[in-house]
Design a protein around this motif. Structure first.
Motif, PDB file in Angstrom:
ATOM      1  N   ALA A   1       0.708  -1.050   0.043  1.00 40.40           N
ATOM      2  CA  ALA A   1       0.090  -0.016   0.101  1.00 40.40           C
ATOM      3  C   ALA A   1       1.091   1.066   0.042  1.00 40.40           C
TER       4      ALA A   1
ATOM      5  N   ARG B   1       2.608   1.967  -3.286  1.00 42.78           N
ATOM      6  CA  ARG B   1       1.505   2.775  -4.421  1.00 42.78           C
ATOM      7  C   ARG B   1       1.453   4.288  -3.897  1.00 42.78           C
TER       8      ARG B   1
ATOM      9  N   SER C   1      -5.236   3.542  -2.645  1.00 43.66           N
ATOM     10  CA  SER C   1      -4.632   2.967  -1.568  1.00 43.66           C
ATOM     11  C   SER C   1      -4.570   3.899  -0.334  1.00 43.66           C
TER      12      SER C   1
END
Length: 229
Positions: free
Chosen positions: A110, A113, A153
């Motif tokens: 996460a 990203r 995200s």
């Protein structure tokens, strides 16, 4: 004896950002062991210590070379048993393995990203080319497409912290009243984002935010020795 910790950085060599290197830096400080940081770029890793590693952290402790943040923590625990414990027993070591797995499977993808474009933009041109090629191969898409997915995200990131949040409502550190290596595992992910990206992953009033601030203050404020982006 001078210890050397090879540490990943971008074009600004005074801003090491690798989450795994930060685990090791905090572990060394936890043990009260002095070390010198050796800043390197992505494309320089394979040349250090005669090709001893293709990843960082890499620790030179006298004649000993140790790689991988968890292996380094185990080495420090074995080699300096008279110093403050990083694991406090077999149970804590096993739990740290779980925390590492959770961090690698949940937090790191996460965070990557969310901050991937910020990482790229802070690298030297030769490292930018390497980073783009390697990350596009890993994700199977363009760097821009990965960065675009960072918005979603970020929107769901807080939900991923609920197990951590639940624990930190009742104790100051993952290790209990004082930190252990498990704390440094998770700290590394947030410190990585803090140094590289102006995007804020943690919100005021969150127990995780309070824990992160406590971690930044540990060991004479080692975490704050590099300012936030």
């Amino acid at each position: 004896m001078t210890r050397k910790l090879y540490s990943l950085c971008g074009s600004d060599r005074a801003r090491p950002f690798s989450p795994h290197v930060w685990k090791t830096a905090m572990s060394l400080a936890h043990k009260g062991l002095d070390f010198d940081t050796v800043p390197i770029g992505f494309t320089e890793i394979r040349a250090i210590e005669d090709g001893a590693t293709n990843l960082v952290p890499l620790l030179r402790d006298g004649e000993k070379l140790v790689k991988d943040s968890f292996e380094i923590a185990l080495y420090l625990e074995r080699t300096y048993p008279d110093r403050p414990a990083l694991f406090a027993g077999e149970g804590a070591m096993a739990i740290s393995r779980f925390v590492e797995g959770w961090s690698q499977a949940t937090l790191h993808p996460a965070v990557t990203r969310i901050i991937i474009r910020d990482i790229h933009d802070r690298l030297d041109p030769v490292d930018q080319a390497y980073f783009r090629e390697s990350r596009e191969k890993r994700f199977g898409t363009s760097l821009e497409a990965v960065a675009e997915s960072g918005g979603s995200s970020l929107a769901t990131f807080s939900e991923k912290l609920e197990p951590l949040r639940h624990l930190l409502k009742i104790q100051d550190f993952l290790g209990g009243a004082t930190p252990l290596f498990a704390d440094y595992i998770v700290f590394g992910a947030f410190q990585w984002a803090r140094i590289v990206s102006p995007q804020r992953l943690l919100q005021p009033g969150d127990p995780v935010t309070a824990w992160f601030e406590r971690c930044l203050d540990l060991h004479g404020g080692l975490g704050r020795s590099v300012t936030a982006a």
